[in-house]
Write a protein that holds these residues in place. Sequence first.
Motif, PDB file in Angstrom:
ATOM      1  N   ALA A  73       0.820  -1.214   0.000  1.00  0.00           N
ATOM      2  CA  ALA A  73       0.000   0.000   0.000  1.00  0.00           C
ATOM      3  C   ALA A  73       0.855   1.266   0.000  1.00  0.00           C
ATOM      4  CB  ALA A  73      -0.952   0.002   1.195  1.00  0.00           C
ATOM      5  N   ARG A  74       1.976   1.226   0.665  1.00  0.00           N
ATOM      6  CA  ARG A  74       2.849   2.417   0.718  1.00  0.00           C
ATOM      7  C   ARG A  74       3.460   2.727  -0.648  1.00  0.00           C
ATOM      8  NH1 ARG A  74       5.574  -1.821   1.850  1.00  0.00           N
ATOM      9  NH2 ARG A  74       7.785  -2.066   1.406  1.00  0.00           N
ATOM     10  N   LEU A  75       3.463   1.767  -1.569  1.00  0.00           N
ATOM     11  CA  LEU A  75       4.044   1.966  -2.895  1.00  0.00           C
ATOM     12  C   LEU A  75       3.047   2.560  -3.891  1.00  0.00           C
ATOM     13  CD1 LEU A  75       5.974  -1.420  -3.226  1.00  0.00           C
ATOM     14  CD2 LEU A  75       6.855   0.792  -2.469  1.00  0.00           C
ATOM     15  N   TYR A  76       1.766   2.570  -3.533  1.00  0.00           N
ATOM     16  CA  TYR A  76       0.755   3.086  -4.461  1.00  0.00           C
ATOM     17  C   TYR A  76       0.922   4.595  -4.646  1.00  0.00           C
ATOM     18  CZ  TYR A  76      -3.585   4.869  -6.297  1.00  0.00           C
ATOM     19  OH  TYR A  76      -4.501   5.547  -7.058  1.00  0.00           O
ATOM     20  N   SER A  77       0.853   5.024  -5.911  1.00  0.00           N
ATOM     21  CA  SER A  77       0.964   6.446  -6.236  1.00  0.00           C
ATOM     22  C   SER A  77      -0.235   6.846  -7.091  1.00  0.00           C
ATOM     23  CB  SER A  77       2.261   6.703  -7.007  1.00  0.00           C
ATOM     24  OG  SER A  77       2.285   8.026  -7.472  1.00  0.00           O
ATOM     25  N   PRO A  78      -1.122   7.714  -6.586  1.00  0.00           N
ATOM     26  CA  PRO A  78      -2.303   8.114  -7.353  1.00  0.00           C
ATOM     27  C   PRO A  78      -1.963   8.724  -8.707  1.00  0.00           C
ATOM     28  CG  PRO A  78      -2.478   8.884  -5.084  1.00  0.00           C
ATOM     29  CD  PRO A  78      -1.089   8.345  -5.261  1.00  0.00           C
ATOM     30  N   GLY A  79      -0.798   9.329  -8.839  1.00  0.00           N
ATOM     31  CA  GLY A  79      -0.409   9.945 -10.100  1.00  0.00           C
ATOM     32  C   GLY A  79      -0.168   8.942 -11.211  1.00  0.00           C
ATOM     33  N   LYS A  80      -0.005   7.684 -10.868  1.00  0.00           N
ATOM     34  CA  LYS A  80       0.282   6.660 -11.872  1.00  0.00           C
ATOM     35  C   LYS A  80      -0.951   5.875 -12.294  1.00  0.00           C
ATOM     36  CE  LYS A  80       5.083   6.099 -10.564  1.00  0.00           C
ATOM     37  NZ  LYS A  80       6.088   5.203 -10.017  1.00  0.00           N
ATOM     38  N   GLY A  81      -2.099   6.176 -11.720  1.00  0.00           N
ATOM     39  CA  GLY A  81      -3.325   5.482 -12.105  1.00  0.00           C
ATOM     40  C   GLY A  81      -4.237   5.313 -10.904  1.00  0.00           C
ATOM     41  N   SER A  82      -5.426   4.831 -11.188  1.00  0.00           N
ATOM     42  CA  SER A  82      -6.420   4.664 -10.129  1.00  0.00           C
ATOM     43  C   SER A  82      -6.090   3.450  -9.259  1.00  0.00           C
ATOM     44  CB  SER A  82      -7.813   4.487 -10.742  1.00  0.00           C
ATOM     45  OG  SER A  82      -7.914   3.209 -11.360  1.00  0.00           O
ATOM     46  N   VAL A  83      -6.719   3.389  -8.104  1.00  0.00           N
ATOM     47  CA  VAL A  83      -6.568   2.245  -7.208  1.00  0.00           C
ATOM     48  C   VAL A  83      -7.031   0.982  -7.921  1.00  0.00           C
ATOM     49  CG1 VAL A  83      -7.389   1.203  -5.060  1.00  0.00           C
ATOM     50  CG2 VAL A  83      -6.782   3.623  -5.106  1.00  0.00           C
ATOM     51  N   THR A  84      -8.136   1.090  -8.666  1.00  0.00           N
ATOM     52  CA  THR A  84      -8.663  -0.068  -9.392  1.00  0.00           C
ATOM     53  C   THR A  84      -7.635  -0.616 -10.366  1.00  0.00           C
ATOM     54  OG1 THR A  84     -10.930   0.769  -9.183  1.00  0.00           O
ATOM     55  CG2 THR A  84     -10.522  -0.859 -10.911  1.00  0.00           C
ATOM     56  N   THR A  85      -7.019   0.244 -11.135  1.00  0.00           N
ATOM     57  CA  THR A  85      -6.000  -0.202 -12.088  1.00  0.00           C
ATOM     58  C   THR A  85      -4.850  -0.866 -11.357  1.00  0.00           C
ATOM     59  OG1 THR A  85      -6.575   1.566 -13.629  1.00  0.00           O
ATOM     60  CG2 THR A  85      -4.417   0.554 -13.895  1.00  0.00           C
ATOM     61  N   TRP A  86      -4.404  -0.262 -10.269  1.00  0.00           N
ATOM     62  CA  TRP A  86      -3.287  -0.799  -9.497  1.00  0.00           C
ATOM     63  C   TRP A  86      -3.617  -2.189  -8.957  1.00  0.00           C
ATOM     64  CZ3 TRP A  86      -2.658  -0.895  -3.858  1.00  0.00           C
ATOM     65  CH2 TRP A  86      -1.354  -1.190  -3.467  1.00  0.00           C
ATOM     66  N   ILE A  87      -4.783  -2.341  -8.342  1.00  0.00           N
ATOM     67  CA  ILE A  87      -5.157  -3.625  -7.743  1.00  0.00           C
ATOM     68  C   ILE A  87      -5.365  -4.691  -8.825  1.00  0.00           C
ATOM     69  CG2 ILE A  87      -6.980  -4.825  -6.462  1.00  0.00           C
ATOM     70  CD1 ILE A  87      -7.195  -2.317  -4.675  1.00  0.00           C
ATOM     71  N   TYR A  88      -6.021  -4.337  -9.920  1.00  0.00           N
ATOM     72  CA  TYR A  88      -6.241  -5.322 -10.981  1.00  0.00           C
ATOM     73  C   TYR A  88      -4.930  -5.718 -11.659  1.00  0.00           C
ATOM     74  CZ  TYR A  88     -11.280  -5.626 -10.742  1.00  0.00           C
ATOM     75  OH  TYR A  88     -12.552  -5.900 -10.336  1.00  0.00           O
ATOM     76  N   THR A  89      -3.978  -4.813 -11.711  1.00  0.00           N
ATOM     77  CA  THR A  89      -2.669  -5.163 -12.275  1.00  0.00           C
ATOM     78  C   THR A  89      -1.961  -6.167 -11.370  1.00  0.00           C
ATOM     79  OG1 THR A  89      -2.498  -3.011 -13.350  1.00  0.00           O
ATOM     80  CG2 THR A  89      -0.456  -4.246 -13.065  1.00  0.00           C
ATOM     81  N   ILE A  90      -2.044  -5.969 -10.067  1.00  0.00           N
ATOM     82  CA  ILE A  90      -1.468  -6.934  -9.116  1.00  0.00           C
ATOM     83  C   ILE A  90      -2.132  -8.295  -9.315  1.00  0.00           C
ATOM     84  CG2 ILE A  90      -1.281  -7.563  -6.671  1.00  0.00           C
ATOM     85  CD1 ILE A  90      -1.042  -4.534  -6.058  1.00  0.00           C
ATOM     86  N   ALA A  91      -3.469  -8.300  -9.401  1.00  0.00           N
ATOM     87  CA  ALA A  91      -4.209  -9.554  -9.567  1.00  0.00           C
ATOM     88  C   ALA A  91      -3.820 -10.253 -10.868  1.00  0.00           C
ATOM     89  CB  ALA A  91      -5.719  -9.277  -9.543  1.00  0.00           C
ATOM     90  N   ARG A  92      -3.740  -9.485 -11.932  1.00  0.00           N
ATOM     91  CA  ARG A  92      -3.380 -10.051 -13.241  1.00  0.00           C
ATOM     92  C   ARG A  92      -1.989 -10.679 -13.187  1.00  0.00           C
ATOM     93  NH1 ARG A  92      -0.504  -7.250 -15.912  1.00  0.00           N
ATOM     94  NH2 ARG A  92       0.303  -7.769 -17.901  1.00  0.00           N
ATOM     95  N   ASN A  93      -1.044  -9.973 -12.573  1.00  0.00           N
ATOM     96  CA  ASN A  93       0.317 -10.501 -12.474  1.00  0.00           C
ATOM     97  C   ASN A  93       0.377 -11.766 -11.632  1.00  0.00           C
ATOM     98  OD1 ASN A  93       1.214  -8.419 -14.074  1.00  0.00           O
ATOM     99  ND2 ASN A  93       1.936  -7.171 -12.385  1.00  0.00           N
ATOM    100  N   LEU A  94      -0.375 -11.817 -10.543  1.00  0.00           N
ATOM    101  CA  LEU A  94      -0.408 -13.017  -9.708  1.00  0.00           C
ATOM    102  C   LEU A  94      -1.018 -14.192 -10.475  1.00  0.00           C
ATOM    103  CD1 LEU A  94      -1.424 -11.500  -6.264  1.00  0.00           C
ATOM    104  CD2 LEU A  94       0.758 -12.576  -6.844  1.00  0.00           C
ATOM    105  N   ARG A  95      -2.054 -13.929 -11.270  1.00  0.00           N
ATOM    106  CA  ARG A  95      -2.675 -14.990 -12.076  1.00  0.00           C
ATOM    107  C   ARG A  95      -1.673 -15.524 -13.094  1.00  0.00           C
ATOM    108  NH1 ARG A  95      -5.085 -15.666 -16.929  1.00  0.00           N
ATOM    109  NH2 ARG A  95      -4.852 -13.495 -17.471  1.00  0.00           N
TER     110      ARG A  95
END
Length: 193
Positions: A73-95
């Motif tokens: 969570a400390r690595l999230y940066s709003p300037g790089k995209g929405s929370v949704t994009t960030w979380i779905y990217t993590i999920a996609r990478n884990l899959r």
Amino acid sequence: MTDDTKQRQDNPLLQHAMASLVANVAKGDREAFAQLFSHYAPRLKGFMMRKGVDADVAEELVQETMLAVWNKARLYSPGKGSVTTWIYTIARNLRIDRLRRQSAEIFYDIDDYDEASDEPSSEEELIRHEQETQVADAIETLPKDQLDVISLAYVDDLSQAEIAERLEVPLGTVKSRMRLAYQKLREALGNRA
């Protein structure tokens, strides 16, 4: 994507609220994490299942994704995209990581086959749109000489030697401009996961 779904996801208040929750999670706020979990867990499970993951594995991947959200969570940066994009990217990478670790291909009975829709989900459309916008914005920041080199390489599919010939510059100049352009794009786009 329906207009109603798009409006909910494009809602600046919702985006701000989710970013605030992530900021609180970064400080160890369990209540904020519980709110994020209750919002995203069912959506992530549906996303995984639409990607062909069975329900049990989807549950595991949701747990891994949300654990990563807690830890990163400390690595999230709003300037790089929405929370949704960030979380779905993590999920996609884990899959994808899970698929790579599987040693044997899973075969399904043809009677159980249910053809997936070719239509992307609203979450996938949102992620794709945000990524395209970020890339386009990053490309617009490139100086003209670097933009010309990147355009000739990727749009016209020219080799570096062909680009040098077309622009009438030394090959080393083309390589240098390309390297600088990649560096600026990496800085502008950052790490998405």
